[in-house]
Design an enzyme around this catalytic site. Sequence first.
Site, PDB file in Angstrom:
ATOM      1  N   ARG A 101     -60.513  -2.359-100.728  1.00  6.49           N
ATOM      2  CA  ARG A 101     -59.941  -1.434 -99.746  1.00  6.49           C
ATOM      3  C   ARG A 101     -59.188  -2.206 -98.666  1.00  6.49           C
ATOM      4  O   ARG A 101     -58.089  -1.831 -98.267  1.00  6.49           O
ATOM      5  CB  ARG A 101     -61.044  -0.583 -99.092  1.00  6.49           C
ATOM      6  N   ASP A 114     -58.689   6.240-104.002  1.00  5.78           N
ATOM      7  CA  ASP A 114     -59.542   6.427-105.164  1.00  5.78           C
ATOM      8  C   ASP A 114     -59.888   5.030-105.641  1.00  5.78           C
ATOM      9  O   ASP A 114     -59.018   4.163-105.754  1.00  5.78           O
ATOM     10  CB  ASP A 114     -58.849   7.233-106.261  1.00  5.78           C
TER      11      ASP A 114
HETATM   12  P1  IMP Z   1     -64.347   7.922-105.385  1.00  6.16           P
HETATM   13  O1  IMP Z   1     -65.002   8.405-104.129  1.00  6.16           O
HETATM   14  O2  IMP Z   1     -64.028   8.997-106.352  1.00  6.16           O
HETATM   15  O3  IMP Z   1     -63.177   7.029-105.098  1.00  6.16           O
HETATM   16  O4  IMP Z   1     -65.479   7.078-106.139  1.00  6.16           O
HETATM   17  C1  IMP Z   1     -65.616   5.757-105.927  1.00  6.16           C
HETATM   18  C2  IMP Z   1     -66.856   5.257-106.644  1.00  6.16           C
HETATM   19  O5  IMP Z   1     -66.590   3.918-107.065  1.00  6.16           O
HETATM   20  C3  IMP Z   1     -68.053   5.182-105.705  1.00  6.16           C
HETATM   21  O6  IMP Z   1     -68.899   6.273-105.833  1.00  6.16           O
HETATM   22  C4  IMP Z   1     -68.729   3.892-106.135  1.00  6.16           C
HETATM   23  O7  IMP Z   1     -69.583   4.164-107.198  1.00  6.16           O
HETATM   24  C5  IMP Z   1     -67.579   3.029-106.633  1.00  6.16           C
HETATM   25  N1  IMP Z   1     -67.039   2.182-105.542  1.00  6.16           N
HETATM   26  C6  IMP Z   1     -65.808   2.243-104.977  1.00  6.16           C
HETATM   27  N2  IMP Z   1     -65.662   1.338-104.002  1.00  6.16           N
HETATM   28  C7  IMP Z   1     -66.850   0.706-103.924  1.00  6.16           C
HETATM   29  C8  IMP Z   1     -67.321  -0.330-103.061  1.00  6.16           C
HETATM   30  O8  IMP Z   1     -66.665  -0.825-102.140  1.00  6.16           O
HETATM   31  N3  IMP Z   1     -68.584  -0.721-103.295  1.00  6.16           N
HETATM   32  C9  IMP Z   1     -69.365  -0.207-104.276  1.00  6.16           C
HETATM   33  N4  IMP Z   1     -68.990   0.774-105.079  1.00  6.16           N
HETATM   34  C10 IMP Z   1     -67.713   1.228-104.912  1.00  6.16           C
END
Ligand code: IMP
Length: 205
Positions: A187, A70
């Site tokens: 990550r 997350d």
């Molecule tokens: P998750 O899928 O619920 O973890 O949502 C993560 C959200 O955080 C994504 O939709 C992006 O908006 C943002 N995010 C997380 N990692 C990245 C990254 O490496 N680059 C750009 N946005 C990120």
Amino acid sequence: MKLLFASTNPHKVREVHAILRTLRIEVIGLDAVEHAGREPVEDGDTFAANARIKAVHYARATGRWCLADDSGLAVDALGGAPGVRSARYAGVGEDRLERDLANNARLLRELEGTPPADRTARFVCSMCLADATGTVVAETSGSMQGVIACEPRGHNGFGYDPLFVLPQFGCTSAELPPDKKNVLSHRGDALRRIARLIRELAPLF
Ligand code: IMP
């Protein structure tokens, strides 16, 4: 050795696949498995809590070892927002691309008038590895420090990448080649902290 990574975001799956390739582990996303079932409700207050919810849920649903992440953006001038709500910050958008555009537009609005020195931010990633019964085996986290730009730049990556400036490179994370982003990213940072454990456990995956 195939490890299930609990995401349907093809960008994230590609990034984790590339990072773990050096350990000779093939990473597969949720789209590649049957019986993944419904998405769990991600109602944790922290990235770590939501990563745990996903890892345990999908390990139990599929009977496989499962790695979940997350992640999101924490902006200092916004008290850490959008934080765990990063994916749906603007609350609109039919698909991932539309949501990303709307989220970035909202972020720029919220920071209007904020000087460059106060636009500091970090990407944060929490990861959880659960075994095939849904027992948590490892948890880790990582981050990447940056500054929010005043307009988007670059076409690589996803989400907030076009607005996330890495001052030491003078470019956004959407302008970095993917392999470079993986070396620097939240990550990559999180995964490298449990890489040795993952390598040792890999025969069980
Ligand atoms: P998750 O899928 O619920 O973890 O949502 C993560 C959200 O955080 C994504 O939709 C992006 O908006 C943002 N995010 C997380 N990692 C990245 C990254 O490496 N680059 C750009 N946005 C990120």
